[in-house]
Write a protein that holds these residues in place. Structure first.
Motif, PDB file in Angstrom:
ATOM      1  N   GLU A  59       0.686  -1.061   0.015  1.00 25.79           N
ATOM      2  CA  GLU A  59      -0.022   0.152  -0.015  1.00 25.79           C
ATOM      3  C   GLU A  59       0.815   1.007   0.153  1.00 25.79           C
ATOM      4  O   GLU A  59       0.547   2.412  -0.697  1.00 25.79           O
ATOM      5  CB  GLU A  59      -0.992   0.147   1.089  1.00 25.79           C
ATOM      6  N   SER A  66       0.562   5.838  -7.318  1.00 28.07           N
ATOM      7  CA  SER A  66      -0.830   6.540  -7.580  1.00 28.07           C
ATOM      8  C   SER A  66      -0.627   8.001  -7.863  1.00 28.07           C
ATOM      9  O   SER A  66      -1.471   8.625  -8.286  1.00 28.07           O
ATOM     10  CB  SER A  66      -1.905   6.416  -6.748  1.00 28.07           C
ATOM     11  N   ASN A 114       5.971  -5.307  -6.879  1.00 22.79           N
ATOM     12  CA  ASN A 114       4.730  -5.422  -7.544  1.00 22.79           C
ATOM     13  C   ASN A 114       5.059  -5.282  -9.222  1.00 22.79           C
ATOM     14  O   ASN A 114       6.186  -5.147  -9.665  1.00 22.79           O
ATOM     15  CB  ASN A 114       4.297  -3.763  -7.257  1.00 22.79           C
ATOM     16  N   PRO A 135      -1.089  -4.322  -8.886  1.00 20.88           N
ATOM     17  CA  PRO A 135      -1.832  -3.185  -8.660  1.00 20.88           C
ATOM     18  C   PRO A 135      -3.060  -2.835  -9.085  1.00 20.88           C
ATOM     19  O   PRO A 135      -3.402  -3.275 -10.087  1.00 20.88           O
ATOM     20  CB  PRO A 135      -0.994  -1.882  -9.130  1.00 20.88           C
ATOM     21  N   GLU A 136      -4.238  -2.253  -8.510  1.00 17.28           N
ATOM     22  CA  GLU A 136      -5.467  -1.902  -8.968  1.00 17.28           C
ATOM     23  C   GLU A 136      -5.047  -0.578 -10.031  1.00 17.28           C
ATOM     24  O   GLU A 136      -4.537   0.419  -9.642  1.00 17.28           O
ATOM     25  CB  GLU A 136      -6.575  -1.606  -7.691  1.00 17.28           C
ATOM     26  N   SER A 138      -7.462   2.114 -12.438  1.00 19.70           N
ATOM     27  CA  SER A 138      -8.789   2.856 -12.634  1.00 19.70           C
ATOM     28  C   SER A 138      -9.030   2.629 -14.272  1.00 19.70           C
ATOM     29  O   SER A 138      -8.129   2.394 -15.147  1.00 19.70           O
ATOM     30  CB  SER A 138      -8.612   3.998 -12.251  1.00 19.70           C
ATOM     31  N   GLU A 139     -10.144   3.057 -14.464  1.00 20.27           N
ATOM     32  CA  GLU A 139     -10.769   2.988 -15.718  1.00 20.27           C
ATOM     33  C   GLU A 139      -9.985   3.719 -16.647  1.00 20.27           C
ATOM     34  O   GLU A 139      -9.800   3.469 -17.973  1.00 20.27           O
ATOM     35  CB  GLU A 139     -12.400   3.224 -15.811  1.00 20.27           C
ATOM     36  N   ILE A 143      -2.905   4.111 -11.764  1.00 21.34           N
ATOM     37  CA  ILE A 143      -2.647   3.051 -10.682  1.00 21.34           C
ATOM     38  C   ILE A 143      -3.363   3.853  -9.284  1.00 21.34           C
ATOM     39  O   ILE A 143      -3.133   4.929  -9.075  1.00 21.34           O
ATOM     40  CB  ILE A 143      -1.467   2.801 -10.302  1.00 21.34           C
ATOM     41  N   THR A 144      -4.255   2.986  -8.844  1.00 23.12           N
ATOM     42  CA  THR A 144      -5.186   3.623  -7.626  1.00 23.12           C
ATOM     43  C   THR A 144      -4.547   3.602  -6.201  1.00 23.12           C
ATOM     44  O   THR A 144      -4.793   4.462  -5.376  1.00 23.12           O
ATOM     45  CB  THR A 144      -6.425   2.797  -7.460  1.00 23.12           C
ATOM     46  N   ARG A 146      -4.130   0.878  -4.514  1.00 21.49           N
ATOM     47  CA  ARG A 146      -4.520  -0.368  -3.843  1.00 21.49           C
ATOM     48  C   ARG A 146      -4.255  -1.759  -4.611  1.00 21.49           C
ATOM     49  O   ARG A 146      -3.629  -1.525  -5.553  1.00 21.49           O
ATOM     50  CB  ARG A 146      -6.129  -0.507  -3.868  1.00 21.49           C
ATOM     51  N   LEU A 148      -4.554  -5.414  -5.821  1.00 25.29           N
ATOM     52  CA  LEU A 148      -5.645  -6.442  -6.187  1.00 25.29           C
ATOM     53  C   LEU A 148      -5.099  -8.090  -5.788  1.00 25.29           C
ATOM     54  O   LEU A 148      -4.165  -8.431  -5.812  1.00 25.29           O
ATOM     55  CB  LEU A 148      -5.520  -6.575  -7.796  1.00 25.29           C
TER      56      LEU A 148
END
Length: 223
Positions: A59, A66, A114, A135-136, A138-139, A143-144, A146, A148
């Motif tokens: 994180e 992010s 990561n 990594p998560e 977004s659309e 990179i948010t 968060r 996954l």
């Protein structure tokens, strides 16, 4: 057919790519150098001691990513590869990978670092399959910060390796031999279930354990 799994940091590379990425950002002034270095050094010490909370660390590292838009991140990633990673890709590591490729083995890198940091490194080594912390995104491609799923560290390497194989309709039992090369005692869970664990540039704890178990020890680097 055999399966050859490789840890990355201090195994195929003589450095820790995740730690060096942080140092790289500090040198560029892309992050607050004092605060980032303090936290990065503390996490690295915990990793070496085997006390790291992988979710907390991921994180932190993904949260740093992010803060940049995708175009800037891509430019930083390429600069990092050119300045830090490529000069640390050694012939001995390439030769070991090539030995397994020439034998027709299925080859994968399994790392706790990561996916953003390690994907271009795997490509530079010519390794198609990479199992890394995801990594998560977004659309809009950012990179948010968060994670996954679960971390790819310690027992998590078993979970993610089995899930990767399952997608190909395979299990560890499908292979005549399963090799896993690692430098760290943090990887003992996965090393303990493969047929051919190989302590590679091992730290003191892994070296002691490997010697007691009669596992091979190899050293790819002189430094």
């Amino acid at each position: 057919m055999n399966l050859a799994l490789f840890d990355l940091d201090h195994t195929l590379l003589p450095i820790d790519s995740d730690y060096e990425w942080g140092q790289f950002l500090c040198r560029l002034g892309a992050v607050d150098p004092v605060e980032f270095a303090r936290r990065n050094d503390a996490f690295f010490a915990q990793y070496q001691a085997g006390t790291l909370d992988p979710v907390e660390y991921l994180e932190f590292s993904l949260g740093t990513l992010s803060g940049f838009d995708p175009v800037k991140l891509a430019a930083l990633q390429q600069q990092f590869m050119d300045e830090v990673i490529v000069p640390n890709i050694r012939p001995a590591a390439r030769a070991l990978l090539q030995k397994h490729k020439d034998a027709g083995d299925l080859v994968a890198i399994v790392t706790a670092t990561n996916h953003f940091v390690t994907a271009p490194i795997a490509r530079a080594f010519g390794v198609e399959h990479l199992i890394a912390a995801m990594p998560e995104v977004s659309e809009d491609g950012r990179i948010t910060g968060r994670l996954l799923g679960t971390p790819t560290q310690g027992p998590g390497k078993i979970e993610h390796t089995k899930a990767w194989l399952e997608k190909m309709g395979k299990t560890l039992d499908h292979f005549d031999a399963v090799y896993f090369y690692s430098d760290s005692h943090n990887d003992l869970p996965l090393m303990s279930i493969v047929s051919h664990p190989i302590a590679t540039n091992p730290n003191a704890k892994l070296s002691s354990h490997a010697s007691a178990q009669g596992w091979p020890l190899i050293h790819l680097f002189n430094d």
